[in-house]
Structure formats: structure tokens, C-alpha cells
Design a protein around this motif. Structure first.
Motif, PDB file in Angstrom:
ATOM      1  N   VAL A   1       0.844  -1.174   0.066  1.00  0.00           N
ATOM      2  CA  VAL A   1       0.158   0.034  -0.232  1.00  0.00           C
ATOM      3  C   VAL A   1       0.854   1.386   0.241  1.00  0.00           C
ATOM      4  O   VAL A   1       0.860   2.197  -0.710  1.00  0.00           O
ATOM      5  CB  VAL A   1      -1.045   0.376   1.339  1.00  0.00           C
ATOM      6  N   ALA A   2       1.353   1.115   0.893  1.00  0.00           N
ATOM      7  CA  ALA A   2       3.220   2.244   1.442  1.00  0.00           C
ATOM      8  C   ALA A   2       3.215   2.798  -0.249  1.00  0.00           C
ATOM      9  O   ALA A   2       4.013   3.951  -0.439  1.00  0.00           O
ATOM     10  CB  ALA A   2       4.136   1.880   1.558  1.00  0.00           C
ATOM     11  N   THR A   3       3.496   1.434  -1.418  1.00  0.00           N
ATOM     12  CA  THR A   3       4.152   1.880  -2.235  1.00  0.00           C
ATOM     13  C   THR A   3       3.721   2.269  -3.890  1.00  0.00           C
ATOM     14  O   THR A   3       3.878   2.011  -4.469  1.00  0.00           O
ATOM     15  CB  THR A   3       5.628   0.687  -2.736  1.00  0.00           C
ATOM     16  N   ASN A   4       2.390   1.436  -3.376  1.00  0.00           N
ATOM     17  CA  ASN A   4       1.385   1.871  -5.142  1.00  0.00           C
ATOM     18  C   ASN A   4       1.944   0.247  -5.381  1.00  0.00           C
ATOM     19  O   ASN A   4       1.865   0.079  -6.732  1.00  0.00           O
ATOM     20  CB  ASN A   4       1.294   2.509  -5.838  1.00  0.00           C
TER      21      ASN A   4
ATOM     22  N   ALA B   1      -4.410 -11.716  13.045  1.00  0.00           N
ATOM     23  CA  ALA B   1      -3.155 -11.350  12.776  1.00  0.00           C
ATOM     24  C   ALA B   1      -2.534 -10.845  11.837  1.00  0.00           C
ATOM     25  O   ALA B   1      -1.727  -9.727  11.806  1.00  0.00           O
ATOM     26  CB  ALA B   1      -2.281 -12.750  12.937  1.00  0.00           C
ATOM     27  N   LEU B   2      -3.700 -11.084  10.382  1.00  0.00           N
ATOM     28  CA  LEU B   2      -2.891 -10.516   9.166  1.00  0.00           C
ATOM     29  C   LEU B   2      -3.514  -9.115   9.053  1.00  0.00           C
ATOM     30  O   LEU B   2      -2.660  -7.951   8.758  1.00  0.00           O
ATOM     31  CB  LEU B   2      -3.728 -11.328   7.882  1.00  0.00           C
ATOM     32  N   LYS B   3      -4.594  -8.694   9.314  1.00  0.00           N
ATOM     33  CA  LYS B   3      -5.449  -7.130   9.185  1.00  0.00           C
ATOM     34  C   LYS B   3      -4.213  -6.599  10.396  1.00  0.00           C
ATOM     35  O   LYS B   3      -4.145  -5.552  10.037  1.00  0.00           O
ATOM     36  CB  LYS B   3      -6.869  -7.318   9.836  1.00  0.00           C
ATOM     37  N   ARG B   4      -4.351  -7.567  11.718  1.00  0.00           N
ATOM     38  CA  ARG B   4      -3.549  -6.387  12.993  1.00  0.00           C
ATOM     39  C   ARG B   4      -2.289  -5.825  12.013  1.00  0.00           C
ATOM     40  O   ARG B   4      -1.644  -5.204  11.891  1.00  0.00           O
ATOM     41  CB  ARG B   4      -3.760  -7.862  13.890  1.00  0.00           C
TER      42      ARG B   4
ATOM     43  N   TRP C   1      -5.035  -2.261   4.843  1.00  0.00           N
ATOM     44  CA  TRP C   1      -5.454  -3.453   4.509  1.00  0.00           C
ATOM     45  C   TRP C   1      -6.711  -3.356   3.239  1.00  0.00           C
ATOM     46  O   TRP C   1      -6.642  -4.027   1.833  1.00  0.00           O
ATOM     47  CB  TRP C   1      -6.088  -4.821   5.318  1.00  0.00           C
ATOM     48  N   LYS C   2      -7.121  -2.550   4.039  1.00  0.00           N
ATOM     49  CA  LYS C   2      -9.137  -2.537   2.804  1.00  0.00           C
ATOM     50  C   LYS C   2      -8.489  -1.425   1.624  1.00  0.00           C
ATOM     51  O   LYS C   2      -8.584  -1.078   0.676  1.00  0.00           O
ATOM     52  CB  LYS C   2      -9.915  -1.454   3.730  1.00  0.00           C
TER      53      LYS C   2
END
Length: 164
Positions: free
Chosen positions: A23-26, A43-46, A52-53
Motif C-alpha cells: 500500500v505504501a508503495t502503490n 493477525a493478518l489484519k493487525r 488492508w482495505k
């Protein structure tokens, strides 16, 4: 857009952290089953936090399904078995960089098919490998550096703090 591919990831926190990096790097994330967790696992979402969305993620039932849905994809394979260092290749803006599962890496039958595109991160001694999230970050940021960090903020700004 660059693409990160995880073949059969096993640890939800690693995948969540990699998702946040994407997400931070497109960068688009591709996940190839089977997974060692459920995609809705806490744990994945955390690990991915509230990012994540915003993740552009695609899933595939196996490597053949991935190849079928991404015909002609230029795929680099990250593996400790590669003779070439990850900085020795030129990453195309739309290439795919694939990483294997934490316990075993990418199977050799796949590596042989892509042997010219296999890359490694140099390491000292007999260490098996770096953490998957770290490996993704190292190679992804080299690919982004080669592309002059296109589309990313490259300049930060200090905010005046009051010490009173």
C-alpha cells in the motif's frame, strides 16, 4: 505498477506487513494458494493495520492459475539459490517479483523454468534466509529506486515542535 507475488505464504503477520508495504508503495500484491492462514484472520489484519482495505490484492488457486491470469508477465524469482544478486537486474515498471513460502521458498521446478530471472539477497554464513517481509522490502525498494520512486513522496518535511 510493480507487483509482489507470494507463493503459498504461511505466516499471517508476514503477509500483513507485506500488504502494508505494498500500500505504501502503490504495489499490487498477488497471493497464490494454499495459504497457511485465512485471509480474514485477525493477525493478518493487525499486521496490515488499517491499510488492508486500501490494498490491491489478487488471489490465485495455484501457480498455473497465476500464469494463466497474467500472460507474458516478466517474473523475477527471489531465492537463496540464485547466482545473481538482486541489484544486478533491471526491474521493469510492471514486473512481478515472486517470493516463496517461509519454510521452503520457491520449488526448484519453478526456479528452473525462470533461472535467468532468479535473484538473491547476499547474506553472511549459513543463515537460511531473511524474514519474508524484510526480503520483500529490500528487493521492492531496489526496483522502486531504479524507477526513481515514481509516484512516491520522496521529500519529507519537519514540523516545528514546541518544547515549552
Amino acid at each position: 505498477m510493480l507487483n509482489i507475488v507470494l507463493l503459498e505464504p504461511e505466516i499471517p503477520a508476514n503477509t500483513g506487513n507485506i500488504g502494508r508495504t505494498c500500500v505504501a508503495t502503490n504495489t499490487r500484491l498477488h497471493l497464490i494458494e494454499p495459504f497457511g492462514f485465512k485471509l480474514n484472520e485477525k493477525a493478518l489484519k493487525r499486521a496490515g493495520m488499517d491499510y488492508w482495505k486500501d490494498l490491491d490484492v489478487r488471489t490465485y488457486i495455484d501457480f498455473e492459475d497465476f500464469k494463466r491470469q497474467n500472460p507474458g508477465a516478466k517474473i523475477y524469482m527471489a531465492t537463496t539459490k540464485a547466482p545473481k544478486v538482486y541489484t544486478e537486474v533491471r526491474y521493469e515498471p510492471d514486473c512481478y517479483i515472486m517470493f516463496g513460502k517461509e519454510s521452503a521458498g520457491i520449488p526448484e521446478e519453478i526456479l528452473v523454468e525462470y533461472k535467468e530471472n532468479c535473484v538473491r539477497i547476499p547474506m553472511a554464513g549459513d543463515i537460511r534466509s531473511l524474514n519474508l517481509g524484510n526480503s520483500v522490502a529490500v528487493i521492492l525498494y531496489e526496483a522502486l529506486r531504479q524507477q526513481k520512486f515514481a509516484g512516491l513522496e520522496v521529500t519529507g518535511h519537519l514540523h516545528r515542535l514546541s518544547w515549552e
